[in-house]
Write an enzyme that holds these catalytic residues in place. Structure first.
Site, short mmCIF file in Angstrom:
data_model
loop_
_atom_site.label_atom_id
_atom_site.label_comp_id
_atom_site.label_asym_id
_atom_site.label_seq_id
_atom_site.Cartn_x
_atom_site.Cartn_y
_atom_site.Cartn_z
N HIS A 15 17.30 -3.43 2.51
CA HIS A 15 17.86 -4.79 2.51
C HIS A 15 19.29 -4.85 3.02
O HIS A 15 19.83 -5.92 3.24
CB HIS A 15 17.72 -5.40 1.11
CG HIS A 15 16.33 -5.89 0.82
ND1 HIS A 15 16.05 -7.06 0.18
CD2 HIS A 15 15.13 -5.34 1.13
CE1 HIS A 15 14.74 -7.22 0.10
NE2 HIS A 15 14.16 -6.18 0.65
N GLU A 45 -6.57 19.00 -1.56
CA GLU A 45 -6.97 17.65 -1.20
C GLU A 45 -6.59 17.39 0.25
O GLU A 45 -5.65 18.00 0.79
CB GLU A 45 -6.26 16.66 -2.12
CG GLU A 45 -6.74 16.73 -3.54
CD GLU A 45 -8.10 16.09 -3.70
OE1 GLU A 45 -8.18 14.94 -4.10
OE2 GLU A 45 -9.11 16.76 -3.39
N SER A 53 14.71 -5.24 8.02
CA SER A 53 13.67 -4.46 8.67
C SER A 53 13.99 -4.23 10.13
O SER A 53 14.58 -5.08 10.80
CB SER A 53 12.33 -5.18 8.56
OG SER A 53 11.94 -5.29 7.22
N LYS A 109 1.51 -12.74 4.59
CA LYS A 109 0.99 -11.72 5.52
C LYS A 109 0.70 -10.42 4.76
O LYS A 109 -0.32 -9.77 5.00
CB LYS A 109 2.00 -11.47 6.63
CG LYS A 109 1.41 -10.74 7.81
CD LYS A 109 2.35 -10.72 9.01
CE LYS A 109 1.76 -9.91 10.14
NZ LYS A 109 2.64 -9.84 11.30
N ASP A 110 1.59 -10.07 3.83
CA ASP A 110 1.35 -8.88 3.01
C ASP A 110 0.13 -9.06 2.12
O ASP A 110 -0.64 -8.12 1.89
CB ASP A 110 2.58 -8.57 2.16
CG ASP A 110 3.67 -7.87 2.96
OD1 ASP A 110 3.40 -7.44 4.09
OD2 ASP A 110 4.81 -7.76 2.45
#
Lengths: 260, 176, 418
Positions: free
Chosen positions: C212, C284, C216, C240-241
């Site tokens: 922040h 894994e 972005s 959108k998220d």
């Protein structure tokens, strides 16, 4: 449009990465293992469910054949209601088993008939006793066997029907048996299933293949008793998510309509 | 103008529908997380027990464990039954007839937890003190219970609880 | 800064504890480039995956018993008897895999668009710290069911530390709390597996603070120039998220409900046996590339160092790639090498799952060598020799203005942009 295609291509690469990575763990083949044929199972697929009649027949095979050597820990008699048995039948099945309980007021352990809340009684008190009684080989617990082997149901079936004459050039030591599907082909378990070795209550002819199919169905249930509930829930969840995601997409389009 | 308004209404409806569907989804997703704290299937399987009464002789009391608590089973003598039935209800802090506390007069089945603060009263063994009324005596704070398990003296507010039970056969009782 | 609120109670609280102002500022007003693609969804997805893991993990802990005699049993009891226990456990096991998928995509997105470049170096490095913590957490979590792979995975990975000269064996004994992986090991792994996710939450908060600060990055990689380039985070990116989350949950549910053990290993449904090693020990899938690097080196210490080096190299990535252009879109040669390193990582993942013999080892050596070559040689060289395409003037005018020049290093904190 081109940007979107690119996005798709990139996503495909990542999906492939996942597929390869995930499959890699399972794809490791043990040396000396044979090709395991794939069979159709009642419990395969998105809507697959256990065949109740096969489950009950398979339980009979387990009880009459396997249970003398193989434990079924983690499964309790009360779980058998999933096979379609009623309370009285489950009580009778449980009561046929001898369960160690105690200590009583004198401080002694004692035997009592099994109760539905008991887990399946193991044929041997511990691994050492099991080995001692089986020429050093440990009959594995069957409660998770279908999940604990790669391609579990097909493998277990192939193993059970895999007792054939050894090729002429293979020498089998005493106390070992030839099995076409067992890794290394030498197995300490003698052929467990015989034609008409059990007598099915529903009149199904008890061929070796039929018994193998039934007992594997039962063991698949024992490994994943939650499977039917899981798949039913999964269909609901995915249908819900498709609707919800569709609504979210429509909302997103609306909200973004004024961004240029 | 009218067209815009209609457009707005349609948009609002979409947002409300999305939020509502989302709320339903969130609610359904939370339920398993709550339900996992309820008693599991193996715990529920032990929530009712069967007890063989043929091992209990007249005058004798046996303690069985049920849902992690002691249950008192007492085979009452005829004198104990008579004395329990004879008590006038207005003498009782928690009035209940003896008949309402038993299914078969000779077998008294109670949860052996004092209704005061949860101690286990004495009176099961022959050597135990049974209090002033021949039933049970709670050593923690001195509550006296009679031969029907009713509170007679002391700080406990209520009679000993009678668990739900039924006779499966003449000599077998299922508690819970 | 202080926002106006209609509700009197909210105003009262906010005056004393400006939590609502903070939320309004960071979520509602927070200006975000308007051109973020769906690749930017994976950060918030990772955050949601972390929440799913913590919530399901805490509920599993209510039923799990960390003791060598009861651990396997208690997991089976969760699967069979606890209400919805099977669902919660499968969400947790598959959730781990999906957390890594999402984070790996997030990392590659950052690599393609140069999100690690000034002024976001610390943001990137905090991300690498999160990755390391995730790996530690996942490794210890995998030990808890106490199956064969749990036990032998724990044995093999803790033995890595024995490669350290002189004190190696003492460190391993200290890690184990005994002379093999045993009850003491299981207990401490359980304790740390419960603790580390909350440490991750802490670092994620720092990651957010760093994010922040400058906002972005975006697909064009150019700095935000004016208010025209930006939109408020809410509602544009919240919706959108949310849509991205819906798509994610469809894939996730497909695994949880229809192939819950596909990403796992059958051997882990066999209870741990210290006397029998499974034929092939594989970690894994999300550890496979690192496992391939480890096995590619014939020397024990060398393998361990190289494996840790493959992550350490990510820490210094901002200083290896000196190109002033952030986005790979404007770097024609970098773009090719980016896809090669993606394929190289996929190849390493594949090789990590294969037995360490014959051609697989040779291939793993080449793939490992290329991995380090990409970061240590190719990227620094590209910074010097590559001619980037002309950059757009701004996000709003992605028209080539002819030598738009670079604006990255002079980026101002976003507070000053308005």
């Amino acid at each position: 449009m081109i940007a979107r295609l690119k996005t798709l291509a990139a996503a495909a690469v990542l999906a492939a990465a996942l597929g390869i990575g995930g499959g890699a763990g399972n794809a490791v083949a043990a040396t000396g293992s044979a090709e395991i044929p794939s069979r159709d199972w009642s419990f395969d697929g998105v809507f697959g469910a256990f065949d109740r009649a096969a489950l009950q027949r398979g339980f009979q095979v387990y009880q009459e054949v396997c249970a003398s050597c193989h434990a079924l820990s983690y499964v309790a008699y009360r779980h058998l209601d999933a096979l379609g048995y009623n309370e009285a039948e489950i009580k009778a099945i449980a009561a046929a088993a001898e369960v160690e309980d105690g200590p009583n007021d004198e401080g002694e352990m004692f035997m009592r008939p099994g109760k539905p809340s008991d887990r399946f009684v193991s044929p041997f008190p511990n691994e050492q006793a099991a080995r001692a009684a089986n020429g050093g080989a440990y009959p594995p617990d069957l409660a998770l066997i279908v999940k604990a082997r790669a391609n579990g149901a097909n493998y277990a079936h192939a193993l059970l029907v895999g007792y054939v004459d050894a090729p002429a050039d293979v020498k089998i030591p005493d106390g070992m048996y030839y099995n076409a599907s067992f890794p290394g082909h030498q197995i300490a378990m003698p052929q467990p299933l015989n034609a008409d070795g059990v007598e099915y209550g529903d009149g199904t002819p008890a061929s070796i293949a039929q018994q193998a199919e039934d007992v594997v169905t039962f063991l698949a249930w024992a490994s994943e008793p939650e499977m039917e509930e899981r798949k039913t829930a999964g269909v609901m969840v995915i249908l819900f998510l498709l609707v919800f995601t569709g609504l979210l997409y429509a909302s997103k389009r609306k909200i973004w309509a004024d961004v240029h | 103008m009218a067209e815009t308004q209609q457009g707005e209404t349609r948009r609002d409806f979409l947002y409300i529908a999305t939020a509502a569907v989302g709320a339903v989804g969130a609610g359904s997703a939370i339920w398993p997380l709550i339900d996992q704290m309820n008693p599991a299937a193996d715990v529920l399987a032990l929530s009712s027990i069967e007890f063989d009464l043929s091992t209990v002789e007249p005058g004798m009391a046996v303690t069985v464990k049920w849902r992690g608590k002691p249950v008192f089973v007492r085979y009452r003598t005829p004198e104990e039954i008579t004395s329990a039935e004879a008590v006038p209800l207005d003498e009782l802090p928690d009035p209940q007839t003896d008949a309402s506390r038993v299914q078969e007069a000779k077998y008294l089945i109670l949860v052996g937890v004092c209704t005061h603060l949860g101690c286990v009263p004495l009176g099961q063994k022959a050597s135990d003190p049974r209090g002033d009324y021949g039933g049970w005596f709670c050593p923690c704070h001195g509550s006296h219970y009679d031969t029907s398990g009713r509170i007679r003296k002391g700080p406990a507010p209520l009679n000993l609880f009678v668990p739900a039970y039924e006779f499966v056969s003449d000599t077998t009782v299922r508690i819970g | 800064m202080a926002a106006k609120f209609d509700n009197a109670i909210v105003r009262w609280i906010d005056h004393r504890l400006p939590i609502f102002s903070f939320m309004h500022h960071e979520l509602h007003e927070y200006p975000t480039p308007k051109n973020l693609s769906y690749w930017w969804n994976f950060g918030s997805l990772a955050g949601i995956a972390l929440v799913i893991m913590i919530v399901t993990g805490i509920t599993l802990a209510m039923h799990y018993t960390p003791h060598v005699d009861y651990a396997f049993d208690s997991v089976e009891r969760i699967m069979r008897d606890v209400n919805y226990g099977w669902l919660i456990r499968y969400l947790h096991t598959n959730g781990g895999s999906f957390f890594f998928i999402v984070v790996y995509i997030h990392i590659f997105r950052g690599m393609y668009y140069g999100s690690y470049k000034a002024p976001r170096e610390l943001l990137w490095m905090l991300g690498v710290v999160i990755l390391l913590l995730m790996m530690a957490t996942a490794f210890m979590g995998y030990v808890l069911p106490w199956g064969q792979m749990s036990f032998w995975g724990a044995t093999v990975i803790t033995n890595l530390f024995s490669a350290i000269p002189v004190v190696g064996q003492s460190i391993v004994t200290w890690l184990w709390g005994g002379f093999s992986v045993d009850n003491a090991t299981l207990n401490r792994f359980y304790s740390l597996h419960y603790l580390l996710p909350f440490v991750i939450v802490g670092v994620v908060i720092l990651h957010m603070v760093a994010l922040h600060r400058f906002g972005s990055n975006n697909p064009l990689g150019v700095d935000v120039k004016s208010a025209k380039d930006q939109i408020p985070f809410h509602p544009y990116y919240t919706i959108k998220d949310a849509f991205g989350l819906g798509v994610f949950l469809i894939f996730f549910s497909a695994f949880v409900f229809f192939a819950p053990n596909y990403l796992g290993h059958p051997d882990n449904y066999i209870q741990a046996n210290p006397l029998v090693t499974p034929a092939h020990i594989v970690p894994e899938w999300y550890f496979l590339p690192f496992y391939a690097v480890l096995r590619a080196v014939p020397d024990k210490l060398g393998g361990v160092l190289l494996m840790f080096g493959s992550i350490a190299v990510l820490f210094i990535l901002p200083w290896l790639d000196r190109s002033p252009v952030r986005s790979g879109q404007f770097r024609p040669i970098f773009k090719i090498f980016f896809w090669i390193i993606v394929l190289d990582s996929v190849l390493l993942t594949y090789l990590g799952g294969k037995p360490a013999e014959g051609g697989y080892v040779i291939a793993a050596r080449f793939a490992t060598a290329y991995y380090f070559m990409h970061f240590l040689i190719i990227l620094p060289a590209l910074s010097i020799f590559e001619t980037p395409k002309p950059l757009p003037k701004s996000i709003s005018e992605p028209v080539i203005g002819g030598g738009g020049g670079f604006a990255g290093a002079t980026a101002a904190p976003k507070e000053n942009v308005r």
